[in-house]
Design a protein around this motif. Sequence first.
Motif, PDB file in Angstrom:
ATOM      1  N   VAL A 522    -138.929  -0.060 -29.743  1.00 36.51           N
ATOM      2  CA  VAL A 522    -140.198   0.195 -29.063  1.00 36.51           C
ATOM      3  C   VAL A 522    -139.907   0.890 -27.734  1.00 36.51           C
ATOM      4  N   TYR A 523    -140.359   2.149 -27.623  1.00 34.03           N
ATOM      5  CA  TYR A 523    -140.163   2.940 -26.412  1.00 34.03           C
ATOM      6  C   TYR A 523    -141.493   3.026 -25.650  1.00 34.03           C
ATOM      7  N   ILE A 524    -141.405   2.717 -24.370  1.00 31.48           N
ATOM      8  CA  ILE A 524    -142.585   2.672 -23.519  1.00 31.48           C
ATOM      9  C   ILE A 524    -142.492   3.759 -22.454  1.00 31.48           C
ATOM     10  N   ASN A 525    -143.598   4.497 -22.262  1.00 37.42           N
ATOM     11  CA  ASN A 525    -143.768   5.368 -21.098  1.00 37.42           C
ATOM     12  C   ASN A 525    -144.992   4.872 -20.345  1.00 37.42           C
ATOM     13  N   THR A 526    -144.860   4.686 -19.054  1.00 35.67           N
ATOM     14  CA  THR A 526    -146.000   4.223 -18.256  1.00 35.67           C
ATOM     15  C   THR A 526    -145.798   4.660 -16.815  1.00 35.67           C
ATOM     16  N   ILE A 527    -146.703   4.254 -15.950  1.00 28.04           N
ATOM     17  CA  ILE A 527    -146.595   4.524 -14.521  1.00 28.04           C
ATOM     18  C   ILE A 527    -146.713   3.195 -13.789  1.00 28.04           C
ATOM     19  N   GLY A 528    -145.801   2.963 -12.874  1.00 31.52           N
ATOM     20  CA  GLY A 528    -145.804   1.750 -12.072  1.00 31.52           C
ATOM     21  C   GLY A 528    -144.921   1.923 -10.861  1.00 31.52           C
ATOM     22  N   ILE A 529    -144.847   0.885 -10.019  1.00 28.27           N
ATOM     23  CA  ILE A 529    -144.002   0.966  -8.825  1.00 28.27           C
ATOM     24  C   ILE A 529    -142.554   1.175  -9.234  1.00 28.27           C
ATOM     25  N   ASP A 530    -142.089   0.368 -10.154  1.00 26.89           N
ATOM     26  CA  ASP A 530    -140.765   0.547 -10.762  1.00 26.89           C
ATOM     27  C   ASP A 530    -140.704  -0.346 -11.982  1.00 26.89           C
ATOM     28  N   GLU A 531    -139.580  -0.319 -12.682  1.00 24.68           N
ATOM     29  CA  GLU A 531    -139.456  -1.078 -13.922  1.00 24.68           C
ATOM     30  C   GLU A 531    -139.541  -2.578 -13.678  1.00 24.68           C
ATOM     31  N   SER A 532    -139.068  -3.010 -12.534  1.00 22.03           N
ATOM     32  CA  SER A 532    -139.087  -4.450 -12.274  1.00 22.03           C
ATOM     33  C   SER A 532    -140.499  -4.958 -12.027  1.00 22.03           C
ATOM     34  N   GLU A 533    -141.346  -4.128 -11.420  1.00 18.51           N
ATOM     35  CA  GLU A 533    -142.731  -4.524 -11.163  1.00 18.51           C
ATOM     36  C   GLU A 533    -143.629  -4.309 -12.371  1.00 18.51           C
ATOM     37  N   GLY A 534    -143.225  -3.415 -13.271  1.00 18.70           N
ATOM     38  CA  GLY A 534    -144.011  -3.167 -14.464  1.00 18.70           C
ATOM     39  C   GLY A 534    -145.138  -2.168 -14.244  1.00 18.70           C
ATOM     40  N   PRO A 535    -146.005  -2.017 -15.244  1.00 19.00           N
ATOM     41  CA  PRO A 535    -147.048  -0.984 -15.189  1.00 19.00           C
ATOM     42  C   PRO A 535    -148.135  -1.292 -14.173  1.00 19.00           C
ATOM     43  N   ALA A 536    -148.764  -0.215 -13.662  1.00 17.38           N
ATOM     44  CA  ALA A 536    -149.854  -0.352 -12.702  1.00 17.38           C
ATOM     45  C   ALA A 536    -151.177  -0.542 -13.423  1.00 17.38           C
ATOM     46  N   GLN A 537    -152.111  -1.200 -12.738  1.00 14.42           N
ATOM     47  CA  GLN A 537    -153.458  -1.361 -13.284  1.00 14.42           C
ATOM     48  C   GLN A 537    -154.386  -0.218 -12.866  1.00 14.42           C
ATOM     49  N   THR A 538    -154.031   0.500 -11.830  1.00  8.14           N
ATOM     50  CA  THR A 538    -154.802   1.667 -11.401  1.00  8.14           C
ATOM     51  C   THR A 538    -153.840   2.803 -11.062  1.00  8.14           C
ATOM     52  N   VAL A 539    -154.147   3.981 -11.596  1.00 11.99           N
ATOM     53  CA  VAL A 539    -153.335   5.168 -11.329  1.00 11.99           C
ATOM     54  C   VAL A 539    -154.267   6.295 -10.902  1.00 11.99           C
ATOM     55  N   LYS A 540    -153.959   6.921  -9.762  1.00  8.79           N
ATOM     56  CA  LYS A 540    -154.706   8.090  -9.296  1.00  8.79           C
ATOM     57  C   LYS A 540    -153.727   9.226  -9.058  1.00  8.79           C
ATOM     58  N   ILE A 541    -153.985  10.342  -9.722  1.00  5.94           N
ATOM     59  CA  ILE A 541    -153.125  11.524  -9.598  1.00  5.94           C
ATOM     60  C   ILE A 541    -154.014  12.691  -9.209  1.00  5.94           C
ATOM     61  N   VAL A 542    -153.665  13.367  -8.115  1.00  4.93           N
ATOM     62  CA  VAL A 542    -154.563  14.366  -7.529  1.00  4.93           C
ATOM     63  C   VAL A 542    -153.795  15.641  -7.225  1.00  4.93           C
ATOM     64  N   PRO A 543    -154.529  16.762  -6.992  1.00  2.00           N
ATOM     65  CA  PRO A 543    -153.887  18.005  -6.555  1.00  2.00           C
ATOM     66  C   PRO A 543    -153.257  17.826  -5.187  1.00  2.00           C
ATOM     67  N   PRO A 544    -152.507  18.820  -4.731  1.00  3.80           N
ATOM     68  CA  PRO A 544    -151.741  18.651  -3.490  1.00  3.80           C
ATOM     69  C   PRO A 544    -152.633  18.503  -2.268  1.00  3.80           C
ATOM     70  N   HIS A 545    -152.110  17.780  -1.288  1.00  6.67           N
ATOM     71  CA  HIS A 545    -152.744  17.674   0.022  1.00  6.67           C
ATOM     72  C   HIS A 545    -152.702  19.033   0.700  1.00  6.67           C
ATOM     73  N   PRO A 546    -153.664  19.338   1.571  1.00  4.34           N
ATOM     74  CA  PRO A 546    -153.666  20.639   2.228  1.00  4.34           C
ATOM     75  C   PRO A 546    -152.363  20.990   2.926  1.00  4.34           C
ATOM     76  N   SER A 547    -151.598  19.977   3.373  1.00  3.05           N
ATOM     77  CA  SER A 547    -150.358  20.273   4.081  1.00  3.05           C
ATOM     78  C   SER A 547    -149.256  20.729   3.146  1.00  3.05           C
ATOM     79  N   GLN A 548    -149.430  20.517   1.831  1.00  2.00           N
ATOM     80  CA  GLN A 548    -148.411  20.938   0.889  1.00  2.00           C
ATOM     81  C   GLN A 548    -148.553  22.425   0.594  1.00  2.00           C
ATOM     82  N   PRO A 549    -147.449  23.127   0.423  1.00  2.00           N
ATOM     83  CA  PRO A 549    -147.513  24.576   0.199  1.00  2.00           C
ATOM     84  C   PRO A 549    -148.123  24.901  -1.154  1.00  2.00           C
ATOM     85  N   SER A 550    -148.774  26.044  -1.238  1.00  2.00           N
ATOM     86  CA  SER A 550    -149.343  26.534  -2.487  1.00  2.00           C
ATOM     87  C   SER A 550    -148.960  27.989  -2.672  1.00  2.00           C
TER      88      SER A 550
END
Length: 910
Positions: A522-550
């Motif tokens: 059984v292979y798992i892919n997820t998002i979390g703080i790290d493997e020891s903490e396990g998966p997150a209950q909320t994930v937010k992924i957004v475009p770059p902050h204005p300070s990041q280059p484009s």
Amino acid sequence: MKRRIEKLIALMLSVVMLAGALPVSVWAEQTSVSDKGMDVTNAGDPDKIAVGGLILDKASPYAKTDEQGRIVAGDVENHTIHWDADTGTLTLLGAAISASDFSGPALISAHRSELTVALSGTNTISADRKGNADFFALQNTGGISIKDGEGGAGSLDIEITHEAGLFNETLGGIALTGSFQNASTIRIQISQKADSASFYGYLYGIKADGPRFVNSGTLEIGLYNDNLDTDYNSVVTGIGTDTWAGMGELQNSGRITVTGRTTNGNIFGLFSEGLGSGRWENQKGGTLEAEVSAYGGNVTGFHEGTYKYSNFACGVYMAGDAGESREFLNNGVVTASAENTAENFDSEQAMGILLEGPGGGSLVNNGTMTAKGLESSHSCGIDLLSYGGSDLNLTNRGKLDVLATTRGQVFDGGASHSVALGICLDLYNEEGAQHQTALVLENGSTLTASAMASDWVEEAEREQVTARDCQAILCQKVYEKTNPGYQEPPQEIVLGDKLTIQEGGKPFALLLEELVPDELWVYINTIGIDESEGPAQTVKIVPPHPSQPSQAEPTTEKARGWNNIQTQLDGTADGETVTVEMNGTTQLPGRILETIAGTGVTLELHMNGAVWSIKGREVPAGGSFSDLDMGISCNGTSIPAALLRAMAGEQETMQLELAHDGAFGFPLTLRLETGTENAGLWADLYEYQEAVESLLYLSSARIGGDGRAELPFRHASSYTVVIGENPFDDVKPGDWFYSAGRFAHHRNLFFGTSETTFSPEQTMTRGMLAAVLWRMAGEPEPPENRDDPFVDVDAEQYYASAVYWARENGILYGVGQNRFAPEEPVTREQLATVLYRYAGSPETAGELEGFADAGKVSSYARNAVEWAVERKILAGKGNGVLDPRGSATRAEVAAVLMRYEMSRVLLSPQ
């Protein structure tokens, strides 16, 4: 780490159990209506069509409705129904087709390879059913194409009420075995209210057993099975099929709305299962909304003897066979929500979107998508499931919001428990071949995925249930008996290099090594703080902050990049305009605003179909400005659909979401692309006031010949633009009643006193008020042989049916001596009283202390006026004056009704 692995194992086993519990076989035993005697009334002759029991053919092609509501023969001069056997076209011209316990299989039945239905005016098909037999309002053994007729735009309203159980029977609005096309407006409502047993009973809005379903018009479908003696085998489907060849292809460029609920069975907004590869596409400009709910054995009054089992609620469902993939592509706006509050067994399920089968599945979002699975023991916002070892792919290039909630049920003495997954990609393989469960998030996209305990859970236990049962993202591959041979767990969550994980942690992959001795890899892919903490209950992924280059840079004809554009602006003379192509960027540096502040230079920012125009003279000179995000989305979803419908009715709307938060610090203009087809219409701008769930009118603009409208802004928020005509010369932007007049026109509540006048200051009469409220209630039909009690109400007057309805429902009464006095004016306290009765005479805690003339309110009207003031439906006239006995004008009544509709949406439990 061991504790977190145990949690992942529990989640994995729950999801595998969920896959095994999916009700694939529930509908496998259905019998297609197309196989059940569709030729009862017209013997299968393609040149004939049965309408309400009357056969139309080449010799007798005309029909109408007689005074008893029966369909009878008409002629070329007097008809509302026309059949053209040569072209296979049925034309409905304001037709009313109804029946009580009709014995045939359909009120309209045809046997054509292709049936065309042309609609002009408002057409209705209605039936009150009591028998146990298959029944549809409209059916054809081939395809059906519905369009507006040559007589102008039309609509079709189908309403069927069934007051008996369904025993291996099917009830619905439209049935066909060929392709379906709609370019008009169709509204379907099916209700089952029986208190007798239903077993293998099926409700459909549209039963489309052909290969292709295309909608460019408006489809509104409501299905309500409230039979408390429903067996678990019963299925409710908004749009779907029960054949393995049905609805393989769906295209929507219009609007599809499905709402429904059921007891102790399964419910789907959109449903398809097929042998071939399936592809559904919600095209650019298309809106697809599916909101369904199931409840069951936990309901008071539910029959104890009924066999209770899994309720399965799903907004959008696609299933395929071995080797066949499912693909769902969104370029517009999709909202799919499923709620399941049943408490029968541990396999209750709620899925916003589910693509499943032995073959693979692909979901691609290029627009705005919201998916919710709510309240169930097994809930999922989006679920892609393959139990045949094929690839699963979810790609997001737009805005994706996903939510799953659970009530934290525990089963088998604590051995198993509920599961809530925001996004789940679940692959099962016995052969060992390497496949992928890929979640791909491309640059420019946004993702919010959450899983949590619902409000049903006691507050003290919510944190524990969320931590135990919930996971925002799970990509899982299960290999049984054969090692797939990965050197290391593959990372299959792929983020664009310019995206930021704002909340949730980071992607990680692992192998559940404790299961390997049992020949489970059984292979798992997820998002979390790290493997020891396990998966997150909320994930937010957004475009770059204005300070990041484009890599993308804004350009003008003379300069590239903001530094060079600033230099150009320094040398620009007053009266000139500098046009900036934003090229996908949205950030406007504060120094650019400081450069043009107080000057005669105009700055235009061109951004994907919208143009911001900023005049330097309106930017305060000498001020200091922060960078502004000028991003704008024209496909927002934050404003509730019910609120939009309450204000705009059937008018076209555009939801605007501005990326900036708060005031701009200066006025600016947005030049908005609405389409050249809207040239000459009006664009009305409303701000969404989220705190009170209301729409505040701001401004209006005439749409030019190029399809553009120029609208002023001062701060950023959520907005909607309502597009429509304004035929009235005396309702103009700037009038205090403008938005109320537009509301009344959009909702078809008021008609003009002439083709070009609304007469806002004309006194409202009792007859007018009855007619307006009757229209707001949906123009319910009075009984055929009604006994009109008022001697001064002519049956031919426009308000006659409305007056009868208002009296029968306790809303408006007579004035004595069998008189109604339809031409008498309505006072403001009378208006409040009538609307109070219309609302059901609710409790109120309102007071009138702020009004100097509160003592003038009549005793009979006191509660109603207090209620109207408390709900901010009735306002004073200034200086503490309420004027309860003053006459109400048409403009005042329109304003009061608009405020009432906003209040009604706010207070609705939905």
